[in-house]
Design an enzyme around this catalytic site. Structure first.
Site, short mmCIF file in Angstrom:
data_model
loop_
_atom_site.label_atom_id
_atom_site.label_comp_id
_atom_site.label_asym_id
_atom_site.label_seq_id
_atom_site.Cartn_x
_atom_site.Cartn_y
_atom_site.Cartn_z
N GLY A 49 49.80 -25.41 -36.09
CA GLY A 49 50.44 -24.59 -35.08
C GLY A 49 50.42 -25.29 -33.74
O GLY A 49 49.61 -26.19 -33.50
N CYS A 50 51.31 -24.86 -32.86
CA CYS A 50 51.43 -25.54 -31.57
C CYS A 50 50.18 -25.31 -30.71
O CYS A 50 49.63 -26.25 -30.13
CB CYS A 50 52.69 -25.09 -30.83
N TYR A 51 49.70 -24.08 -30.66
CA TYR A 51 48.49 -23.82 -29.87
C TYR A 51 47.27 -24.55 -30.46
O TYR A 51 46.50 -25.17 -29.72
CB TYR A 51 48.19 -22.32 -29.81
N THR A 80 47.18 -27.25 -32.02
CA THR A 80 47.30 -28.66 -31.68
C THR A 80 46.74 -28.91 -30.28
O THR A 80 45.89 -29.78 -30.06
CB THR A 80 48.77 -29.11 -31.75
N ALA A 81 47.23 -28.13 -29.32
CA ALA A 81 46.81 -28.34 -27.93
C ALA A 81 45.32 -28.07 -27.75
O ALA A 81 44.61 -28.81 -27.06
CB ALA A 81 47.63 -27.44 -27.00
#
Lengths: 342, 342, 342, 342
Positions: free
Chosen positions: A145-147, A149-150
């Site tokens: 997921g994008c979050y 990842t960050a």
């Protein structure tokens, strides 16, 4: 090597970003493009920025259409990937850009997604300890997921170095493309511009168990995550502000050293020079992650902040990076660390 | 009652917002307007939205110009208010919209501002316990900082109810007007639009000691604050995400009850119905504060989120509200809880 | 005088803006609020910025619900106002914020809207020659379109003075709220932010015949209008750039004099000092119109540019202004010329 | 072929965009980077999106520093390029991204720029009739202005086909990066966001004579241009709305045919399918131009609209395209027609 790639879900934001990257990938030839509700429409009407593909007509998302490719990317609603993947051969590289195969714990999946767990695939965040080896030669990849990842990239160095207590407090701001092309009132331009707002507060966001999974694995103990996502007035980008209490005796030098060591050899994850802070604009359209970390002595906390492009490193760029590894290509083929700014 | 008001620093964003509110205030007559570097220029060239004052010419900021008014608002760079205030009589209501008189602890002042402490005035955040009484009849008011306004209102109910541990972790997003009209590269539209970025990370922001002061007073013990401000691509608004660990035994009902009790009688601070979250757009241009709170059971944390307009409730609206109290006017005179949206 | 007002279509942007203004109107008491698809829902979930009305529940849009008020505002899809208006008494002031009663020419209506013409009501743009008189005491008002408001006010002085050829070339940029809350892909925040795009190019926009009607009436001859609307990345505001060839012999002084004369006595329409140009931010949330005009000697053209808030002067503010005139109240009651900026 | 390139003015927006493109250019090696006021600073502090160049230190802009390269790009304030160019050899390809060598008419230059005319170099808009031939093998190139690029490409097909009267009325919206990094109050994010505003109205914009020069050459007669630029709340992009009266007897088919014929063979300029309109987001970061044209029968006018990225095709991309032609490389080397969207 010429890799023939199909994309299921080509009309959405994740699919569009993937195609943008694949068009620039020297080893990839773009094959079938599908999109169920938009089947029969030319891509140019939905992705007007992808001029070279403007006349390509979307096909229905079926195993028949997707077969005969070396790689199949799935950008589908969650719950739909397993059925498609099963019909593709084991020798086809299937890269799922959705959530279906990210979690290891079936109970977590069922609690957050409310359906039966489909399984677990190698996790496409190569920078995490051990992740790269699991991706090499694999024919199945779960794109993070994008979050997560960050957040995982911002915090794993602290847990790897053993300097952080296992309670993470995270606030992240995302651009609206993170919510996709869904026609919902709160995503209208009139609502979004000039406004910041939170959602999924209090532990309910589906990316929370994925963060816990990643950080706990690195920490070697159960990490709790209190995650608050907010919607920012921008199309792209995630800025994740991650705060953890430092273990007793930790110094500012320890913090800096932990991050320098963990990120030294990574092509896409950059620890900024001291005094410089990440901005989402700097990674716009790129696969780079910019990270900075500070030690707040009064509060005894480590604050690590990362900026990514949610559609690139957070989704489609991460998918291409994992594809490269799985196929034995140089990891950065077709990917850039250069943002489009200002 | 007709109150004659002067504004020192009328060319900046705080001064402009104050004039917007004073123009709508039924008891106020606008007197002298000053602005040192802009003295001699008509206001219309700097504040083109204030049509009724377009032809007013700015005067230099001197005691002579500012004398003869019932109220003098100071929107000056920090360190300059004391000298001006001293020259105005004790019977003149002086409202400092800068930082000079907010802190009680001289050592805090000196550490964060690097100059001698000028003193402490009654603190213009009437919703804090005890604050209203100190403002009544006062002739000196220190208007709070914009971040401390958003954060203190979001967290004081938890500390008042004794349900929060004394370590607060706060991330806030602000619109660019919070940085004023200073000509700095990172404030250019080209840099700001489409970008989120942090600044002052790790305890360095000057609003931190003010938050500690407010929350510690309510908690009855020293509260540490780890505060990370971020710059968001919008002109106005603050969204403050405030996280504290709940004291043992706290339930979700305790949390809700604490906020309902603390905010029940406030005109400007609204606890939203459960399930609805604040957005800065909803308070755009208004003096309202919208708050929601959640209890994250897994992490054992209370997450309180507030949205304010940094220029209105966060600066000029708060100043007018305090003026009303000091002068014995109804507290909401000339102020609105209605945002300009979408 | 207390005027009891009902609003049909209270959940949309026009209805919301109207309620924002009516809440601040000293003579108005807000009565029934309706919204067909949203009937039964509290207003607070749809218009979270209107705190004083948060608990008001929307009713269905029926004559029964709307009867018993002094004024009924209709913010309905076009084609629906006539049926509702007929059921309300002739002594009720009905103010249609839609298009149904703006055009005088039935053929124009049928060509642009594809349905039968409902009729023509007094036109609510009081600044146009003769318009104010027609509104006084009227019990029916057609509120102008947002673009025709901006364009007609920018160009009528040139036609009134006889200095302009009857061919107007107009480009206007609008904020996204002009398109309403419709859930269309091109109105998503992700699509709108960072992008300018045209629509309805080549004469197809429905506001074109309304501009022609207004300008031709002032010019005393048929004026052609080539109108290009564009969608800008902002929530509110219209900037209309209007270009007409000057009649032979026209001088720059003639142009300036024409505008000064035409606008001298208007409260809401302001000709800016020479050298200062309008910006939509300056009229944000206000009923003001800011206008500037230039004479391009090389091209022999007059360029008049106006800035309005499409929701205020362009819709709801214009409606309130006309209501004031119709009811004999001072024209500016409850309205402001002060923008919310920055 | 390896081309060694120097960039004078590397700290600004044009210089930064050029470096972004050169980093992706397979035949270019980046040599000296200069920036007078920023000499001595590492590029990473000013262009944080250009990670591979973060440690490069800016040098002063001198002939000594710039010598020894195959290509020298000049992104300097106007008036400064001639002196630098003279000191570089005639065999060095000098590409001026400023205005100094664009105009043929010395009187035009002096009227609009107020200094002595430096001369005229081959004009770097290859798509204009005859331009490509003049660039081949040239060692001097004048890169067009961003507005003239957008406008000339939108209108030359109409003039080439002889269907347009010689009076063009143009409104264009630009992103703020078009104004560069200059620290001016009206370019602050707080001023820009949520606002549209015009500037240089009435013929005063310096790009006007350049448009007249280009269009007149194609038309074979003197074309007047009435040009109104507006500043839009976005960082990048130009949307140019260009309106010309059609010559008598022109039909809608003639218009379409003119554009299809003129643009058929261009790699970067795309006439969109009928019914689809350009958006600046679609060309974000790309060298593509998207164009659509309509014939307004009632007004008898042709409306041609183009979207470009002002920094890419409008400046740095156009410069690279011209470099490719001058050096005999394939024209699209290192350039993309794919936008970064949403």
């Amino acid at each position: 090597m010429t890799v023939r790639a199909a994309v299921a879900g080509a009309s959405g934001y994740a699919g569009g970003e993937l195609l943008r990257l694949l068009l620039a990938h020297p080893e990839v030839e773009i094959g079938a493009l599908t999109g169920n509700s938009n089947a029969g429409r030319p891509l140019g009407t939905m992705q007007p920025h992808l001029l070279p593909l403007a006349d390509r007509v979307l096909m229905p998302t079926t195993a028949e259409v997707l077969s005969g490719h070396d790689v199949v990317f799935l950008a589908l609603p969650h719950g739909e990937s397993a059925a498609v993947a099963e019909q593709l051969g084991d020798d086809v590289l299937v890269i799922d850009m959705g959530a279906d195969f990210r979690l290891k714990d079936a109970a977590d999946w069922e609690r957050f997604y409310g359906s039966e767990h489909a399984g677990t695939w190698p996790y496409g965040l190569p920078e995490l300890p051990g992740a790269r080896a699991a991706l090499e030669g694999s024919r199945r990849v779960a794109v993070p997921g994008c979050y997560p990842t960050a957040v995982s990239l911002a915090l794993f160095p602290a847990y790897q170095a053993g300097i952080a207590e296992p309670e993470a407090v995270i606030t992240a701001a995302t651009g609206t493309s993170g919510a996709g092309k869904a026609l919902k009132p709160h995503l209208l331009g009139s609502e979004v511009m000039g406004s910041m707002s939170p959602y999924g507060v209090g532990g309910g966001h589906r990316h929370t168990p994925e963060m816990i999974q990643n950080l706990s694995a690195v920490a070697g103990e159960r990490v709790t995550v209190s995650f608050t996502p907010t919607l920012a007035p921008m199309a792209r980008g995630i800025l994740a502000t991650c705060s953890v209490k430092a273990k007793p005796g930790t110094t500012a030098n320890d913090v800096r050293a932990a991050y320098e060591k963990a990120l030294a050899d990574e092509e896409f994850v950059h620890l900024l020079p001291e005094g410089q802070w990440p901005a989402t604009a700097s990674v716009y359209g790129s696969n780079a992650v910019q990270i900075q970390v500070a030690y707040d002595e009064n509060a005894g906390r480590v604050i690590a902040i990362s900026a990514i492009d949610n559609l690139t490193k957070g989704t489609a760029g991460g998918a291409v990076q994992s594809m490269n590894i799985a196929l034995g290509l140089p990891e950065s083929t077709g990917l850039s660390t250069i943002g489009v700014a200002p």
